[in-house]
Write a protein that holds these residues in place. Structure first.
Motif, PDB file in Angstrom:
ATOM      1  N   ILE A  31       0.612  -1.208   0.211  1.00  0.00           N
ATOM      2  CA  ILE A  31      -0.244  -0.084  -0.048  1.00  0.00           C
ATOM      3  C   ILE A  31       0.702   1.207  -0.097  1.00  0.00           C
ATOM      4  N   LEU A  32       1.927   1.431   0.974  1.00  0.00           N
ATOM      5  CA  LEU A  32       2.592   2.566   0.908  1.00  0.00           C
ATOM      6  C   LEU A  32       3.451   2.584  -0.330  1.00  0.00           C
ATOM      7  N   ARG A  33       3.827   1.479  -1.024  1.00  0.00           N
ATOM      8  CA  ARG A  33       4.684   1.587  -2.176  1.00  0.00           C
ATOM      9  C   ARG A  33       3.730   2.247  -3.289  1.00  0.00           C
ATOM     10  N   LEU A  34       2.332   1.905  -3.526  1.00  0.00           N
ATOM     11  CA  LEU A  34       1.439   2.501  -4.308  1.00  0.00           C
ATOM     12  C   LEU A  34       1.477   3.881  -4.109  1.00  0.00           C
ATOM     13  N   LEU A  35       1.310   4.449  -2.868  1.00  0.00           N
ATOM     14  CA  LEU A  35       0.980   5.885  -2.563  1.00  0.00           C
ATOM     15  C   LEU A  35       2.135   6.684  -3.118  1.00  0.00           C
ATOM     16  N   VAL A  36       3.321   5.950  -2.667  1.00  0.00           N
ATOM     17  CA  VAL A  36       4.507   6.794  -3.017  1.00  0.00           C
ATOM     18  C   VAL A  36       4.651   6.865  -4.548  1.00  0.00           C
ATOM     19  N   GLN A  37       4.318   5.693  -5.229  1.00  0.00           N
ATOM     20  CA  GLN A  37       4.416   5.842  -6.910  1.00  0.00           C
ATOM     21  C   GLN A  37       3.627   6.866  -7.249  1.00  0.00           C
ATOM     22  N   ALA A  38       2.351   7.117  -6.745  1.00  0.00           N
ATOM     23  CA  ALA A  38       1.404   7.845  -7.000  1.00  0.00           C
ATOM     24  C   ALA A  38       1.887   9.400  -6.820  1.00  0.00           C
ATOM     25  N   GLY A  39       3.039   9.578  -6.160  1.00  0.00           N
ATOM     26  CA  GLY A  39       3.455  10.924  -5.834  1.00  0.00           C
ATOM     27  C   GLY A  39       2.771  11.500  -4.396  1.00  0.00           C
TER      28      GLY A  39
END
Length: 113
Positions: A31-39
Motif C-alpha cells: 500500500i505504501l509503495r503504491l502511494l509513493v508511486q502515485a506521488g
C-alpha cells in the motif's frame, strides 16, 4: 499529487498477530509503495508515536478487527480479507481497495472535507 503540499501523516496500527490470515506487514508495504508511486508525500506514524496522524490505516490479520478504534480520526480498516468491512478478492484486491480509500481521505484532508 505530492507537489509542495505538506505530507500526509498516515498512522499505522497493527494487531498482535494472534490469528493472521494475511501478511499484515507485506500488505502495508505494498500500500505504501503504491502511494509513493502515485506521488503522495507521506509521513508514517505508528501508534504510540508522539506525532498525531491525519488518519489511520489499521491492519488486523483476521476478521475479528481488534485493531480499529472509534476515535475522532478517520481510518481505513483492513481486517483479514476485507477493507472497511467489504470482502476483498485476495491480497491484491485488499491493497488496491485500501490504497483507493487512503487517496480519498487524503483528498478530503487537502480540501478540508
Amino acid at each position: 499529487m505530492g507537489g509542495g503540499r505538506d505530507p500526509v501523516r498516515l498512522g499505522i496500527r497493527y494487531c498482535g498477530g494472534c490469528n493472521p490470515g494475511i501478511d499484515r506487514e507485506e500488505i502495508t508495504k505494498k500500500i505504501l509503495r503504491l502511494l509513493v508511486q502515485a506521488g503522495m508525500k507521506l509521513q508514517v506514524v505508528y501508534e504510540g508515536d508522539e506525532r498525531s496522524p491525519d488518519f489511520w490505516l489499521t491492519v488486523s490479520g483476521c476478521e475479528s478487527d481488534c485493531t480499529s478504534r472509534k476515535d475522532s480520526l478517520a481510518e481505513v480498516v483492513v481486517a483479514g480479507c476485507s477493507v472497511d468491512r467489504w470482502k476483498a478478492a485476495g491480497e491484491e484486491d485488499i491493497v488496491l481497495r485500501a490504497y483507493r480509500k487512503i487517496i480519498e481521505l487524503a483528498g478530503k484532508k487537502r480540501t478540508g472535507g
